[in-house]
Scaffold this motif. Sequence first.
Motif, PDB file in Angstrom:
ATOM      1  N   VAL A  62      10.698   1.388  -4.259  1.00 53.75           N
ATOM      2  CA  VAL A  62      10.378   2.301  -4.340  1.00 53.75           C
ATOM      3  C   VAL A  62      11.364   3.147  -5.285  1.00 53.75           C
ATOM      4  O   VAL A  62      11.028   4.035  -5.765  1.00 53.75           O
ATOM      5  CB  VAL A  62      10.433   3.316  -3.121  1.00 53.75           C
ATOM      6  CG1 VAL A  62       9.924   4.732  -3.474  1.00 53.75           C
ATOM      7  CG2 VAL A  62       8.484   2.434  -2.719  1.00 53.75           C
ATOM      8  N   ALA A  63      12.332   3.023  -4.856  1.00 47.91           N
ATOM      9  CA  ALA A  63      13.544   4.364  -5.389  1.00 47.91           C
ATOM     10  C   ALA A  63      13.879   4.099  -6.905  1.00 47.91           C
ATOM     11  O   ALA A  63      14.390   4.470  -7.962  1.00 47.91           O
ATOM     12  CB  ALA A  63      14.946   3.705  -5.179  1.00 47.91           C
ATOM     13  N   ALA A  98       9.890  11.296   4.137  1.00 44.11           N
ATOM     14  CA  ALA A  98       9.259  11.488   4.841  1.00 44.11           C
ATOM     15  C   ALA A  98       8.245  10.022   5.409  1.00 44.11           C
ATOM     16  O   ALA A  98       8.384   9.914   6.124  1.00 44.11           O
ATOM     17  CB  ALA A  98       8.906  12.332   5.340  1.00 44.11           C
ATOM     18  N   ALA A  99       7.416   9.866   4.114  1.00 44.40           N
ATOM     19  CA  ALA A  99       6.469   8.598   4.308  1.00 44.40           C
ATOM     20  C   ALA A  99       7.304   7.293   4.783  1.00 44.40           C
ATOM     21  O   ALA A  99       6.903   6.439   5.637  1.00 44.40           O
ATOM     22  CB  ALA A  99       6.217   8.820   3.296  1.00 44.40           C
ATOM     23  N   ILE A 100       8.677   7.400   3.923  1.00 43.88           N
ATOM     24  CA  ILE A 100       8.786   5.827   4.229  1.00 43.88           C
ATOM     25  C   ILE A 100       9.433   5.339   5.541  1.00 43.88           C
ATOM     26  O   ILE A 100       9.446   5.049   6.244  1.00 43.88           O
ATOM     27  CB  ILE A 100      10.236   5.706   3.265  1.00 43.88           C
ATOM     28  CG1 ILE A 100       9.626   4.963   1.870  1.00 43.88           C
ATOM     29  CG2 ILE A 100      10.962   4.151   3.827  1.00 43.88           C
ATOM     30  CD1 ILE A 100      10.248   5.227   0.607  1.00 43.88           C
ATOM     31  N   MET A 101       9.626   6.610   6.073  1.00 46.82           N
ATOM     32  CA  MET A 101      11.131   6.692   7.621  1.00 46.82           C
ATOM     33  C   MET A 101       8.867   6.700   8.683  1.00 46.82           C
ATOM     34  O   MET A 101       9.646   5.572   9.450  1.00 46.82           O
ATOM     35  CB  MET A 101      11.404   8.356   7.740  1.00 46.82           C
ATOM     36  CG  MET A 101      11.966   8.174   8.805  1.00 46.82           C
ATOM     37  SD  MET A 101      12.948   9.714   9.706  1.00 46.82           S
ATOM     38  CE  MET A 101      14.049  10.038   7.676  1.00 46.82           C
ATOM     39  N   LEU A 153       0.731  -1.441  -0.085  1.00 42.81           N
ATOM     40  CA  LEU A 153       0.223  -0.458  -0.101  1.00 42.81           C
ATOM     41  C   LEU A 153       0.518   0.632   0.333  1.00 42.81           C
ATOM     42  O   LEU A 153       0.494   2.607  -0.508  1.00 42.81           O
ATOM     43  CB  LEU A 153      -0.994   0.067   1.055  1.00 42.81           C
ATOM     44  CG  LEU A 153      -1.921   1.325   1.293  1.00 42.81           C
ATOM     45  CD1 LEU A 153      -3.328   1.330   0.217  1.00 42.81           C
ATOM     46  CD2 LEU A 153      -3.131   0.513   2.615  1.00 42.81           C
ATOM     47  N   LEU A 154       2.163   1.401   0.734  1.00 44.02           N
ATOM     48  CA  LEU A 154       2.775   2.106   0.805  1.00 44.02           C
ATOM     49  C   LEU A 154       3.481   2.503  -0.042  1.00 44.02           C
ATOM     50  O   LEU A 154       3.657   3.644  -0.717  1.00 44.02           O
ATOM     51  CB  LEU A 154       4.170   1.622   1.713  1.00 44.02           C
ATOM     52  CG  LEU A 154       5.091   3.445   1.463  1.00 44.02           C
ATOM     53  CD1 LEU A 154       4.651   4.368   2.408  1.00 44.02           C
ATOM     54  CD2 LEU A 154       6.364   2.899   3.193  1.00 44.02           C
ATOM     55  N   SER A 155       3.936   1.228  -0.917  1.00 46.57           N
ATOM     56  CA  SER A 155       4.694   2.137  -2.441  1.00 46.57           C
ATOM     57  C   SER A 155       3.030   2.277  -3.695  1.00 46.57           C
ATOM     58  O   SER A 155       4.423   3.436  -4.279  1.00 46.57           O
ATOM     59  CB  SER A 155       5.437   0.674  -2.831  1.00 46.57           C
ATOM     60  OG  SER A 155       5.918  -0.356  -2.053  1.00 46.57           O
ATOM     61  N   TYR A 156       2.306   1.617  -3.116  1.00 47.07           N
ATOM     62  CA  TYR A 156       1.406   2.506  -4.389  1.00 47.07           C
ATOM     63  C   TYR A 156       1.168   4.420  -4.040  1.00 47.07           C
ATOM     64  O   TYR A 156       1.100   4.862  -4.933  1.00 47.07           O
ATOM     65  CB  TYR A 156       0.403   1.776  -4.191  1.00 47.07           C
ATOM     66  CG  TYR A 156      -0.688   2.317  -5.345  1.00 47.07           C
ATOM     67  CD1 TYR A 156      -0.666   1.625  -6.225  1.00 47.07           C
ATOM     68  CD2 TYR A 156      -1.304   2.855  -5.047  1.00 47.07           C
ATOM     69  CE1 TYR A 156      -1.534   1.935  -7.121  1.00 47.07           C
ATOM     70  CE2 TYR A 156      -3.006   3.252  -5.575  1.00 47.07           C
ATOM     71  CZ  TYR A 156      -2.911   2.931  -7.496  1.00 47.07           C
ATOM     72  OH  TYR A 156      -3.912   3.294  -7.855  1.00 47.07           O
TER      73      TYR A 156
END
Length: 599
Positions: free
Chosen positions: A528-529, A499-502, A484-487
């Motif tokens: 993501v990178a 910031a979001a990943i952290m 969900l985060l990756s999307y």
Amino acid sequence: MIGIPSYHAMAAMAVTVAMFVAFARGRMSIEIISLLTIAVIAVGLYFFPLDGQSPTDGLAIAFGGFGHYALITICALMILGRGLIVTGALDPAARFLERMFKFNLQLGLLFSLFIAFALSMFVNNTPVLVLLIPIFVTLAARGALPASKTLMPLNAASLIGGLATTIGTSTNILVVSIAVDLGMPMMSVFHFTPIVLGAALIALPYIWLVMPKMLGDNRVELQHNQRRFFTRLRVTENSLMNGRELSQIAPRLPSGIEFHDVKPGLFRPGQRIKVSGTHEAIEEAIQVMRGEAAPSWVLERIKRAHNETGDDIEVVEMTVTADSRLINRTLPTSGIADLYGVAVVGIHRPDTLIGQKDQYSDVGDIRMREGDVLLVMGIQKDLEAFATADSLLQLEGRRELPRRSKALLAAAIMGVSVLLASIGVLPIAIAALGGAILMFVTGCVKFDRVGRALSAQVIVLVAASIAIGRIIDESGAAAWLGELLSYGLQFLSPALVLAAIMVFVTILTNFASNATAATVGTPIAFAVAAQLGLPPEPLVLAVLFGCNLSYATPIAYQTNMLIMAEGDYQFGDYVKTGVPLVLIMVTALSVGLVLTYGL
């Protein structure tokens, strides 16, 4: 498109949120909430097992925390800390810091924060906290800042220090190792230290000045009711008082000690000095000044009894009843030492008895009255014989004197355990267990007293947190959250991606575990990178930093649980102090990464 999470994943997230809400509301004790969480996981997985698992596999997930190496390690570390306390091994360090706190409370705390930060950069922060916790508990008992106001800031400083190098925590090593396996070059020890130091400088004012004010005072507020005992300290040849004036030794004494009718000039051997103070202050004053509050032959007799029987020397408060033969007698005429082999080191007289006639003998010794409280030292059987024969009532003020003969041994055991764990010769679990066993075998900690070193609250909380971490991982909840985060990150700027990943990893580490956050977050950062065309290193560092921002819950990291019992913290204390610190660190570290890598 992201699919719907499995029923097990949804249930795992629901149980985690429910546990957090229950902790935050504080209507039930932490032990009850933890046990209910374990019970829900056990029952749920028994009737609805995970795919490919049997019902008994679910029981292993729910109850596995009670036999997990993390819990065993924490218990062993508590025993090591107890050994340092009961032997008085940390008294010199405590007295040094006490003088700093007496000079200035804020400077004393700041100096302590720097020690915790610096040590944790090179030594795993868990043994650092194990060394510092007993010192600051002792300092609190001596009148410095209460433990509740120092342990949380010290823990935060040690966590930030551990974040500053690749060897500071095992989580850092794990993230770097996973990143290397995925194709990133190996990072040096101080690869990201400047970024962390910059963030630490921003967070320091909050940790030092604000956090202590947000925490309550866990000391029992009985200061105005504490009994004050009068005693006469005899100056010996080896005494700190010998050849000095009162003004020279007063600064070294604990707060609350008062001198009475002291003649001007230098103290000389054999001189008796009238002193008053609380039970704890009198003990500390005797230790610091190396004076004698009872005849030396009595003290030697008590030490011989201690060596022969192995029983601890105790100091007990006893009150004189109406039937006692001691009424109207003085200590020299009572024969207490000859009859029972115990020493009266102080006498407290209630306010209602002060002012009575004939309180003192011709040579200035107090005549005992009904209601007087005696501070009596000896081994247990002798103390009980004295109380029974002379009609004395034992009160609640029983204290065991430190077994100072084993202080160096206890310090050596702790030092070797910390060293072996810090340089990687042994895992910290093995080093701590070995040290705990040595504490028992050598008598630094007695088997029948081990319960005092352990906290039931911490034990069940650790077990529940381990169960939660496993169910989040094995149910697929962590993997789904990562997808969900990756999307969602594809729509953000590079700075906000960091910031979001952290933040995501920080949330995961505060509710699951550092290992889970590292295992899930590092591959996500690489993915993501690649999708966004960003360099992987800053995103991997965002994961590494997030894994260490474990300030907001007691279950986030083992040192959070170590300080819980000693600081008398509630779940809400971690939330109200930890969330602002997380926000400060996320912001500062994100800005540092953006500036360093030009994103």
